[in-house]
Scaffold this motif. Sequence first.
Motif, short mmCIF file in Angstrom:
data_model
loop_
_atom_site.label_atom_id
_atom_site.label_comp_id
_atom_site.label_asym_id
_atom_site.label_seq_id
_atom_site.Cartn_x
_atom_site.Cartn_y
_atom_site.Cartn_z
N ALA A 215 76.13 23.01 52.18
CA ALA A 215 76.94 22.60 51.03
C ALA A 215 76.06 21.98 49.95
N VAL A 216 75.11 21.12 50.40
CA VAL A 216 74.19 20.51 49.44
C VAL A 216 73.35 21.57 48.75
N GLU A 217 72.83 22.53 49.56
CA GLU A 217 72.02 23.60 48.98
C GLU A 217 72.84 24.42 47.98
N GLU A 218 74.13 24.65 48.31
CA GLU A 218 74.99 25.40 47.39
C GLU A 218 75.18 24.63 46.08
N GLU A 219 75.41 23.30 46.23
CA GLU A 219 75.56 22.48 45.03
C GLU A 219 74.28 22.49 44.19
N VAL A 220 73.13 22.38 44.90
CA VAL A 220 71.85 22.39 44.18
C VAL A 220 71.65 23.74 43.50
N ALA A 221 72.00 24.83 44.21
CA ALA A 221 71.84 26.16 43.61
C ALA A 221 72.75 26.31 42.40
N GLN A 222 74.02 25.79 42.53
CA GLN A 222 74.94 25.86 41.39
C GLN A 222 74.43 25.04 40.21
N SER A 223 73.92 23.84 40.53
CA SER A 223 73.35 23.00 39.48
C SER A 223 72.17 23.68 38.81
N LEU A 224 71.35 24.36 39.64
CA LEU A 224 70.19 25.06 39.09
C LEU A 224 70.63 26.20 38.17
N LEU A 225 71.66 26.94 38.61
CA LEU A 225 72.18 28.02 37.76
C LEU A 225 72.74 27.46 36.45
N GLU A 226 73.49 26.35 36.57
CA GLU A 226 74.03 25.74 35.35
C GLU A 226 72.91 25.25 34.44
N LEU A 227 71.86 24.68 35.07
CA LEU A 227 70.73 24.22 34.28
C LEU A 227 70.04 25.38 33.58
N LYS A 228 69.88 26.51 34.30
CA LYS A 228 69.27 27.68 33.69
C LYS A 228 70.12 28.19 32.53
N GLU A 229 71.47 28.20 32.73
CA GLU A 229 72.36 28.65 31.66
C GLU A 229 72.28 27.72 30.46
N CYS A 230 72.25 26.40 30.75
CA CYS A 230 72.11 25.43 29.65
C CYS A 230 70.79 25.62 28.93
N THR A 231 69.73 25.90 29.70
CA THR A 231 68.42 26.13 29.09
C THR A 231 68.45 27.38 28.21
N ARG A 232 69.13 28.43 28.72
CA ARG A 232 69.24 29.66 27.93
C ARG A 232 70.03 29.42 26.65
N LEU A 233 71.18 28.73 26.82
CA LEU A 233 71.99 28.42 25.63
C LEU A 233 71.24 27.51 24.67
N GLY A 234 70.50 26.55 25.25
CA GLY A 234 69.70 25.67 24.40
C GLY A 234 68.65 26.45 23.64
N GLY A 235 68.02 27.43 24.31
CA GLY A 235 67.04 28.26 23.62
C GLY A 235 67.67 29.07 22.51
N THR A 236 68.88 29.63 22.79
CA THR A 236 69.59 30.39 21.76
C THR A 236 69.96 29.48 20.58
N GLU A 237 70.46 28.28 20.91
CA GLU A 237 70.82 27.33 19.86
C GLU A 237 69.59 26.91 19.06
N LEU A 238 68.46 26.74 19.77
CA LEU A 238 67.22 26.38 19.08
C LEU A 238 66.80 27.48 18.12
N GLN A 239 66.88 28.74 18.57
CA GLN A 239 66.55 29.85 17.68
C GLN A 239 67.48 29.88 16.47
N HIS A 240 68.78 29.63 16.74
CA HIS A 240 69.75 29.61 15.63
C HIS A 240 69.40 28.50 14.65
#
Length: 201
Positions: free
Chosen positions: A57-82
């Motif tokens: 369960a902890v690993e799943e939470e960590v994996a979900q958090s990592l995916l969310e962090l990657k998505e936030c990083t991607r969105l942040g990169g897109t926002e930065l480009q904008h």
Amino acid sequence: MAAFREMEEVSTWLMSLLGANHAEKQQRQLLGRHEQMVERLLEMQDGADQRLRETLAVEEEVAQSLLELKECTRLGGTELQHLEAELQKASKEDSCLQASLCQLTTELQELRAMEVALQQQEREVDEDTTITIPSAVYVAHLYHQISKIEWDYECEPGTIKGIHHGPTVALPIHLDSAQLSQKFISDYLWSLVDTAWQPEP
């Protein structure tokens, strides 16, 4: 695991006791200990399963958090480009505005110089008018006194209209300067003037 080795040892001991034909009491003790060890082993297995589920369960939470962090990083990169694109656009607009401001400043300076020149011309015209108009008024008044002509200043351009107040009757004047020469008009108007010398009474 140590529990399995201990269980194996107990089982071996139990078998050796059974094979040696010891007393029933010892067998029951050994069987009881064997059951305790099995229960303990099952409890340990249940605990291990629980910890495994918790770990998963902890690993799943960590994996979900990592995916969310990657998505936030991607969105942040897109926002930065904008934002960078917006910044470049704003910089270009600022450059255009600066150029327009410089141009308007130059035009304003030119207009101020023209205003100064016009004010100077107005002063000169005022000075000339102060001198010229009285003489022009005098000449116009003198001409009116001589010619006895009352001009119509509201007539159409190219038309000469007025009334000549002769000695006996008033004569209307209506001439088209587009069809008549200036010499003819001048001669005609002067012909209306009585040029005979009359001494003042």
